[in-house]
Design an enzyme around this catalytic site. Structure first.
Site, PDB file in Angstrom:
ATOM      1  CG  ASP A   1      -2.123   0.921   1.016  1.00  0.00           C
ATOM      2  OD1 ASP A   1      -3.210   0.404   0.705  1.00  0.00           O
ATOM      3  OD2 ASP A   1      -1.969   2.151   1.124  1.00  0.00           O
TER       4      ASP A   1
ATOM      5  CE  LYS B   1     -18.656  -5.219  -7.662  1.00  0.00           C
ATOM      6  NZ  LYS B   1     -18.726  -5.617  -6.287  1.00  0.00           N
TER       7      LYS B   1
ATOM      8  CG  HIS C   1     -46.007 -12.510  -5.284  1.00  0.00           C
ATOM      9  ND1 HIS C   1     -45.033 -13.197  -5.973  1.00  0.00           N
ATOM     10  CD2 HIS C   1     -47.145 -12.634  -6.006  1.00  0.00           C
ATOM     11  CE1 HIS C   1     -45.554 -13.716  -7.066  1.00  0.00           C
ATOM     12  NE2 HIS C   1     -46.845 -13.390  -7.114  1.00  0.00           N
TER      13      HIS C   1
ATOM     14  N   GLY D   1     -25.625   5.024   0.303  1.00  0.00           N
ATOM     15  CA  GLY D   1     -24.230   5.451   0.427  1.00  0.00           C
ATOM     16  C   GLY D   1     -23.253   4.330   0.159  1.00  0.00           C
TER      17      GLY D   1
ATOM     18  CB  CYS E   1     -20.277  -0.814  -3.936  1.00  0.00           C
ATOM     19  SG  CYS E   1     -18.925  -1.303  -2.849  1.00  0.00           S
TER      20      CYS E   1
ATOM     21  CE  LYS F   1     -16.326   1.864  -7.666  1.00  0.00           C
ATOM     22  NZ  LYS F   1     -14.985   1.585  -7.520  1.00  0.00           N
TER      23      LYS F   1
ATOM     24  CE  LYS G   1     -22.684  -2.362   4.865  1.00  0.00           C
ATOM     25  NZ  LYS G   1     -22.844  -3.537   4.005  1.00  0.00           N
TER      26      LYS G   1
ATOM     27  NE  ARG H   1     -30.571   4.048   7.202  1.00  0.00           N
ATOM     28  CZ  ARG H   1     -29.842   3.688   6.168  1.00  0.00           C
ATOM     29  NH1 ARG H   1     -30.249   2.723   5.375  1.00  0.00           N
ATOM     30  NH2 ARG H   1     -28.724   4.302   5.891  1.00  0.00           N
TER      31      ARG H   1
HETATM   32  N1  SAJ Z   1     -29.641   0.408   1.633  1.00  0.00           N
HETATM   33  C1  SAJ Z   1     -30.956   0.849   1.651  1.00  0.00           C
HETATM   34  N2  SAJ Z   1     -31.960  -0.083   1.648  1.00  0.00           N
HETATM   35  C2  SAJ Z   1     -31.697  -1.423   1.636  1.00  0.00           C
HETATM   36  C3  SAJ Z   1     -30.360  -1.860   1.593  1.00  0.00           C
HETATM   37  C4  SAJ Z   1     -29.350  -0.922   1.589  1.00  0.00           C
HETATM   38  O1  SAJ Z   1     -31.233   2.059   1.671  1.00  0.00           O
HETATM   39  O2  SAJ Z   1     -32.658  -2.203   1.659  1.00  0.00           O
HETATM   40  C5  SAJ Z   1     -28.538   1.371   1.622  1.00  0.00           C
HETATM   41  C6  SAJ Z   1     -27.560   1.183   2.784  1.00  0.00           C
HETATM   42  O3  SAJ Z   1     -28.024   1.807   3.939  1.00  0.00           O
HETATM   43  C7  SAJ Z   1     -26.305   1.823   2.217  1.00  0.00           C
HETATM   44  C8  SAJ Z   1     -26.387   1.494   0.725  1.00  0.00           C
HETATM   45  O4  SAJ Z   1     -27.747   1.143   0.477  1.00  0.00           O
HETATM   46  O5  SAJ Z   1     -26.326   3.221   2.399  1.00  0.00           O
HETATM   47  C9  SAJ Z   1     -25.467   0.372   0.277  1.00  0.00           C
HETATM   48  O6  SAJ Z   1     -25.468  -0.668   1.243  1.00  0.00           O
HETATM   49  P1  SAJ Z   1     -25.573  -2.219   0.857  1.00  0.00           P
HETATM   50  O7  SAJ Z   1     -25.604  -3.003   2.103  1.00  0.00           O
HETATM   51  O8  SAJ Z   1     -26.697  -2.392  -0.087  1.00  0.00           O
HETATM   52  O9  SAJ Z   1     -24.280  -2.516   0.004  1.00  0.00           O
HETATM   53  P2  SAJ Z   1     -22.698  -2.236   0.179  1.00  0.00           P
HETATM   54  O10 SAJ Z   1     -22.388  -1.004  -0.607  1.00  0.00           O
HETATM   55  O11 SAJ Z   1     -22.237  -2.285   1.575  1.00  0.00           O
HETATM   56  O12 SAJ Z   1     -22.118  -3.519  -0.558  1.00  0.00           O
HETATM   57  C10 SAJ Z   1     -22.533  -3.821  -1.881  1.00  0.00           C
HETATM   58  C11 SAJ Z   1     -23.025  -5.280  -1.875  1.00  0.00           C
HETATM   59  N3  SAJ Z   1     -23.607  -5.605  -3.152  1.00  0.00           N
HETATM   60  C12 SAJ Z   1     -24.742  -6.330  -3.253  1.00  0.00           C
HETATM   61  O13 SAJ Z   1     -25.358  -6.722  -2.282  1.00  0.00           O
HETATM   62  C13 SAJ Z   1     -25.225  -6.641  -4.617  1.00  0.00           C
HETATM   63  C14 SAJ Z   1     -21.835  -6.179  -1.589  1.00  0.00           C
HETATM   64  O14 SAJ Z   1     -22.200  -7.536  -1.641  1.00  0.00           O
HETATM   65  C15 SAJ Z   1     -20.707  -5.907  -2.601  1.00  0.00           C
HETATM   66  O15 SAJ Z   1     -19.577  -6.725  -2.360  1.00  0.00           O
HETATM   67  C16 SAJ Z   1     -20.295  -4.468  -2.446  1.00  0.00           C
HETATM   68  O16 SAJ Z   1     -21.435  -3.638  -2.749  1.00  0.00           O
HETATM   69  C17 SAJ Z   1     -19.158  -4.141  -3.399  1.00  0.00           C
HETATM   70  O17 SAJ Z   1     -18.011  -4.096  -2.946  1.00  0.00           O
HETATM   71  O18 SAJ Z   1     -19.400  -3.973  -4.602  1.00  0.00           O
END
Ligand code: SAJ
Length: 432
Positions: free
Chosen positions: A32, A206, A244, A257, A260, A263, A323, A407
């Site tokens: 790094d 991905k 359902h 937020g 991932c 972006k 999160k 939430r």
């Molecule tokens: N969020 C909501 N409602 C939900 C779920 C999440 O508002 O029902 C929000 C969260 O609070 C957060 C954001 O979405 O702000 C993203 O959180 P997340 O838990 O959905 O995902 P990440 O960003 O922590 O991780 C994602 C995951 N991708 C998928 O589930 C398809 C993870 O498995 C991936 O490895 C990661 O992106 C990545 O590195 O790409």
């Protein structure tokens, strides 16, 4: 004999990846550019607040199977594989591959016959073949003949990284059959669920995963705003729709937020600009990016009902990470909510048991301290600690009993019983 591998980029993806390989019989050199991070790791100290990562780091440092360093050139000599996990940020809708590019040039200067080069960083479709391969081949060596190249997209949800590295299926996309085979052999040593494909399919899969999740949450947020408008409760609507067996709507909230979902959809959007309907992805992003503004409007509305101008209000924000259960604040909806509130003249106090980040606000050391004298309390992050708030205590400490539950963690009836005016994303103003 131990296989030697190098992992480049020791962030949220690279560090857990390096540790997993180091714990499975490899000797891993972790590279790094950040000297401070490397020094910490050498002492067995972890900057990621994940129990499993901390435990594994301590173990592999004691065993001597993980060597952190800032020196990349000499690390690449004499290893069988190099795994690249550097950031590929998206700035104003454009992907920035400069970190990846500079690492690839260093690899190209040092590459040896027979080595396997893996890119785990998320990249736009076609990048492995059209961008990564030519840089590596500028060494004079040819992919598939002299060295192997594959894209194995990272799939770690921060907070649960070690379990996911060991158990979540991995897509292994080589630039040719030999590369796929060699990469499969490597990943099979740490994870039994490896799926062969080509690099373009891996890149697209991905992006599809995270874009689909973003679309799903955008739909949940849209539904929440519709429910607020017509006077229904989105939490109940989604719960019922999800009975359902073929429906699975995610949860609405104050915004999406993290590094991932904020972006990856842009990478997919960019590569199909002329494809009919592509705007769907953009609209979903715009909905999710709008939710912090919607949250601020809800807070403002709640205060107005009590004739409190936002410019004179003291607002408590519970949670600044993107999160629940993690210390990661990257692209957190809280940041936008806080800056909007401050721009409107509000005094903002934050409390987050997972991080010291405050986004320019006063940080409280406890929930009690945070809510003292507040005109409104907003739960922004779904930390488990906020699910069992002591409403009785809170009601005595605040100046005005206004709860904005972004939430939907708190039972609205319980909040009302304690004298709170309860507002929630998806429940909103018409149900107060
Ligand atoms: N969020 C909501 N409602 C939900 C779920 C999440 O508002 O029902 C929000 C969260 O609070 C957060 C954001 O979405 O702000 C993203 O959180 P997340 O838990 O959905 O995902 P990440 O960003 O922590 O991780 C994602 C995951 N991708 C998928 O589930 C398809 C993870 O498995 C991936 O490895 C990661 O992106 C990545 O590195 O790409």
């Amino acid at each position: 004999m131990k296989h030697h591998i190098v992992v480049v980029g020791l962030g949220y993806i690279g560090l857990p990846t390096a540790l997993v390989f180091a714990s499975k019989g490899f000797h891993v050199v972790g590279v790094d550019v950040d000297q401070r991070k490397v020094d910490m790791l050498k002492r067995g100290k972890c900057y990621l607040r994940e129990k499993d990562v901390i435990t594994l780091l301590e173990k592999v440092i004691v065993e001597g199977s993980f060597t952190p360093t800032t020196e990349i050139n000499s690390s690449i000599e004499n290893v069988s594989s190099v795994i690249v996990c550097v950031p590929t940020p998206v700035v104003a809708g454009e992907v920035d591959l400069s970190f990846l590019e500079s690492v690839l040039h260093v690899i190209s200067d040092n590459i040896k016959k027979g080595q396997l080069i893996i890119v785990e960083s998320t990249i736009p479709p076609g990048t492995t073949v059209n961008f990564v391969k030519p840089i590596l081949e500028s060494s004079g060596l040819i992919a598939e003949n002299d060295f192997y190249l594959a894209h194995v997209p990272e799939r770690i949800a921060p907070g649960n990284s070690i379990k996911e590295l060991l158990n979540l299926p991995r897509l292994v996309g080589g630039v040719g059959p030999k590369s796929t085979r060699v990469a499969l052999e490597l990943y099979r040593k740490v994870n039994p669920y490896v799926i062969p494909c080509d690099s373009l399919t891996a890149e697209l899969s991905k992006l599809a995963e995270n874009t689909f999740r973003d679309l799903n949450i955008a739909f949940a947020n849209l539904l929440a705003m519709i429910c607020e408008h017509v006077g229904a409760d989105a939490k109940k609507v989604i719960e019922l729709a999800n009975t359902h067996p073929r429906v699975n709507i995610l949860k609405p909230g104050p915004g999406v937020g993290g590094p991932c979902l904020t972006k990856d959809p842009y990478m997919l959007l960019k590569c199909g600009e002329r494809v009919f309907g592509i705007k769907l992805i953009d609209v979903a992003r715009k909905i999710n990016e709008y939710m912090p503004i919607h949250t601020v409007a809800l807070i403002e509305y709640a205060l107005k009902k009590l004739n409190i101008p936002i410019s004179k209000a003291k607002i408590t924000i519970l949670g600044v990470t993107y999160k629940g259960g993690v210390n990661d604040t990257r692209s957190s909806p809280s940041e936008k909510i806080i800056s909007e509130l401050i721009a409107r003249g509000a005094t903002v106090v934050t409390y987050d048991p997972y991080t010291k980040e405050t986004f320019g606000t006063k940080r409280a050391n406890s929930i009690e301290e945070a809510v003292k004298g507040a005109d409104a309390v907003a739960i922004v992050t779904d930390h488990p600690e906020f699910m069992s708030l002591d409403l009785s205590l809170l009601s005595k400490l605040v100046r005005h009993r206004v709860l904005i539950d972004c939430r939907r963690l708190i039972d609205s009836e319980a909040a009302r019983r304690h004298g709170f005016k309860y507002y929630g994303i998806g429940l909103g103003v018409v149900n107060e």
